[in-house]
Design a protein around this motif. Sequence first.
Motif, PDB file in Angstrom:
ATOM      1  N   SER A   1       0.823  -1.209   0.000  1.00  0.00           N
ATOM      2  CA  SER A   1       0.000   0.000   0.000  1.00  0.00           C
ATOM      3  C   SER A   1       0.855   1.257   0.000  1.00  0.00           C
ATOM      4  O   SER A   1       0.544   2.231  -0.690  1.00  0.00           O
ATOM      5  N   ALA A   2       1.938   1.249   0.767  1.00  0.00           N
ATOM      6  CA  ALA A   2       2.827   2.416   0.800  1.00  0.00           C
ATOM      7  C   ALA A   2       3.512   2.614  -0.546  1.00  0.00           C
ATOM      8  O   ALA A   2       3.680   3.746  -1.008  1.00  0.00           O
ATOM      9  N   ALA A   3       3.916   1.522  -1.193  1.00  0.00           N
ATOM     10  CA  ALA A   3       4.544   1.638  -2.515  1.00  0.00           C
ATOM     11  C   ALA A   3       3.544   2.164  -3.535  1.00  0.00           C
ATOM     12  O   ALA A   3       3.882   3.007  -4.370  1.00  0.00           O
TER      13      ALA A   3
ATOM     14  N   PRO B   1      22.974   3.654   3.698  1.00  0.00           N
ATOM     15  CA  PRO B   1      22.292   3.797   4.991  1.00  0.00           C
ATOM     16  C   PRO B   1      20.796   3.461   4.929  1.00  0.00           C
ATOM     17  O   PRO B   1      20.232   3.007   5.926  1.00  0.00           O
ATOM     18  N   VAL B   2      20.174   3.630   3.773  1.00  0.00           N
ATOM     19  CA  VAL B   2      18.761   3.277   3.650  1.00  0.00           C
ATOM     20  C   VAL B   2      18.584   1.770   3.804  1.00  0.00           C
ATOM     21  O   VAL B   2      17.702   1.304   4.532  1.00  0.00           O
TER      22      VAL B   2
ATOM     23  N   PHE C   1      11.501   3.014   4.023  1.00  0.00           N
ATOM     24  CA  PHE C   1      12.859   2.585   3.682  1.00  0.00           C
ATOM     25  C   PHE C   1      12.840   1.605   2.515  1.00  0.00           C
ATOM     26  O   PHE C   1      13.735   1.610   1.667  1.00  0.00           O
ATOM     27  N   HIS C   2      11.816   0.766   2.465  1.00  0.00           N
ATOM     28  CA  HIS C   2      11.685  -0.162   1.342  1.00  0.00           C
ATOM     29  C   HIS C   2      11.483   0.602   0.033  1.00  0.00           C
ATOM     30  O   HIS C   2      12.098   0.276  -0.994  1.00  0.00           O
ATOM     31  N   ILE C   3      10.647   1.626   0.070  1.00  0.00           N
ATOM     32  CA  ILE C   3      10.382   2.433  -1.120  1.00  0.00           C
ATOM     33  C   ILE C   3      11.647   3.170  -1.552  1.00  0.00           C
ATOM     34  O   ILE C   3      11.985   3.209  -2.735  1.00  0.00           O
ATOM     35  N   LEU C   4      12.367   3.752  -0.599  1.00  0.00           N
ATOM     36  CA  LEU C   4      13.618   4.439  -0.937  1.00  0.00           C
ATOM     37  C   LEU C   4      14.641   3.469  -1.527  1.00  0.00           C
ATOM     38  O   LEU C   4      15.305   3.781  -2.514  1.00  0.00           O
TER      39      LEU C   4
END
Length: 186
Positions: free
Chosen positions: A52-54, A96-97, A118-121
């Motif tokens: 959902s965030a992606a 670092p991400v 962090f997954h999206i980045l």
Amino acid sequence: MNQTSSLLNLVKIVTVILGFFVVAMGIVGGVLYILELLPSPGNAALDSAVMSAAFAALGIGLGGALAWQGGRSFLGHGSTHFRLPSVWWLLLLYIPVVVAGHLIISFDFFPALTFPPFHILAATIPPFAILAFAGQAFKQAGLSWRGIVVQLSSGAFLSTMMAFLAEIVIGFILLVMVLVITALTP
């Protein structure tokens, strides 16, 4: 010439409308992300929260850029030259991400809430690094942000939709073939 101009304006208006539609779908994805966290904030909601965030990030980010560029084009504003930070800065940011995302998962620090950004980045930095490299390599070509946004959004939305429709058509043809062969088998 007047007909060409009105057709071009129609394309610009449709681009803005599609951009806002994609942003709206991204907002729906963001709301679903938040709603999924309410009943079960633990690891059970992590997969759906990441998805959902992606979806929200893609919709709001790329849809917003598409609506912005379409609106500026409709108003007659030009586009700026395409520039991203150096490839090395993006790759240095990537480390670092990934480490932070790994630490969040390892130490179970509210992963359904803290891991998706962090997954999206981590998923977007490598393509942006490739885009930055291509932008540096083709600096003399005069790439614009409008062209890049249109290419990215057509690749993300149009080609995905066409592939989905092709899969449906091929699946239907295979189903008809199986039914015909089954019906003709003695």
